[in-house]
Design an enzyme around this catalytic site. Structure first.
Site, short mmCIF file in Angstrom:
data_model
loop_
_atom_site.label_atom_id
_atom_site.label_comp_id
_atom_site.label_asym_id
_atom_site.label_seq_id
_atom_site.Cartn_x
_atom_site.Cartn_y
_atom_site.Cartn_z
N LYS A 131 13.20 -6.76 12.65
CA LYS A 131 12.82 -6.18 11.37
C LYS A 131 12.78 -7.28 10.33
O LYS A 131 13.74 -8.02 10.17
CB LYS A 131 13.80 -5.10 10.94
CG LYS A 131 13.90 -3.93 11.92
CD LYS A 131 15.02 -2.98 11.55
CE LYS A 131 15.15 -1.84 12.56
NZ LYS A 131 16.30 -0.96 12.27
N ASP A 153 16.80 -8.62 18.25
CA ASP A 153 16.38 -8.65 16.86
C ASP A 153 15.74 -9.98 16.48
O ASP A 153 15.80 -10.96 17.24
CB ASP A 153 17.58 -8.37 15.94
CG ASP A 153 17.92 -6.90 15.85
OD1 ASP A 153 17.13 -6.08 16.34
OD2 ASP A 153 18.99 -6.57 15.30
N MET A 202 21.10 -10.57 2.25
CA MET A 202 19.81 -9.96 1.87
C MET A 202 19.59 -9.95 0.36
O MET A 202 19.05 -9.01 -0.19
CB MET A 202 19.72 -8.53 2.42
CG MET A 202 19.92 -8.42 3.92
SD MET A 202 20.12 -6.72 4.51
CE MET A 202 21.76 -6.31 3.87
#
Length: 254
Positions: free
Chosen positions: A56, A34, A166
């Site tokens: 991502k 990742d 996030m």
């Protein structure tokens, strides 16, 4: 039939990966890694191991989740040892649960290798204990993506310490909703950017002031809200240590 290891790479400092996670990397035939893993970890892979980037970032995915799922099954079906290397812990906002479900449904052997989550590590490196006998007896790990009003109402009233993943993009909205639902506007808050890495930067303020103080802070960043943030003034260590390593000791003292 091969096997898939869902491995938590830790929060960014490469020395924070577990021994078991490192051993999985060292025996891998292929590694799906990742965006937030420390790339130096890949140097531990065997010569000839296939390295496949599937990171991502907001609105930009190297591979879709369905493509990742398909490839994990394909490589394991070819008899390969597959490592799915994820930042932090695979079961904490890492979609590891979804991938484990998919592997079980397809009859693929797998193991889960937990990692140190950025939610606990970044505050620790910023000198912020998530719990403290005098300040907080509970901590809640939450996603900052949702804008559901009831979600933030519950968190405003029940959590001593909030640790938000996030959430930087929605920071003004998060602070506003917490204040609207009863959290004091003077509640301390910290933003920790690239926690545990040489790029770590920490900004503190209150729910009322942090949006103006955040400046150019962007993802990846952890948000910590609660009275424990005030302890940073006493026990921050990592950024001070980094400064001492950057400048000779006599310069710091002088």
């Amino acid at each position: 039939m091969g096997k898939v290891y869902l491995v938590g790479a830790g929060p960014g400092d490469p020395e924070l990966i577990t021994v078991k996670g490192l051993k999985a990397i060292q025996q891998a035939d292929c590694i799906f890694y990742d965006r937030l893993i420390n790339p130096s970890l890949l140097a531990n892979a065997p010569d000839g191991a296939e390295l496949i980037y599937c990171g991502k970032s907001p609105n930009q995915h190297a591979l879709t989740q369905s493509e990742i799922n398909r490839l994990l099954c394909q490589f394991a079906g070819e008899g390969k040892v597959v490592v799915r290397l994820k930042g932090g812990d695979p079961f904490i906002f890492g979609r590891g649960g979804e991938e484990a479900e998919m592997l079980r449904e397809n009859g693929i052997p797998f193991e889960i290798v937990p990692g140190i989550s950025a939610g606990s590590a970044a505050p620790a490196y910023a000198g912020i204990p998530l719990t403290h006998r005098d300040y907080s007896s509970s901590v809640t790990f939450v996603s900052g993506v949702t804008k559901d009003d009831d979600y933030w109402k519950t968190l405003a009233q029940r959590a001593d310490t909030l640790c938000i993943y996030m959430g930087v993009k929605n920071l003004p909205d998060i602070c506003g909703k917490l204040i609207d639902h009863g959290r004091s506007f003077n509640t301390p808050i910290a933003l920790i950017h690239w926690g545990t890495t040489e790029k770590q930067q920490t900004v503190t303020g209150t729910l009322w002031t942090i949006t103006d103080k955040a400046g150019a802070i962007e993802n990846p960043a952890m948000i910590v809200i609660g009275e424990v943030v005030t302890l940073r003034d006493k026990i921050q260590w990592f950024e001070e240590m980094s400064m001492q390593q950057q400048f000779p000791l006599e310069t710091v003292i002088g």
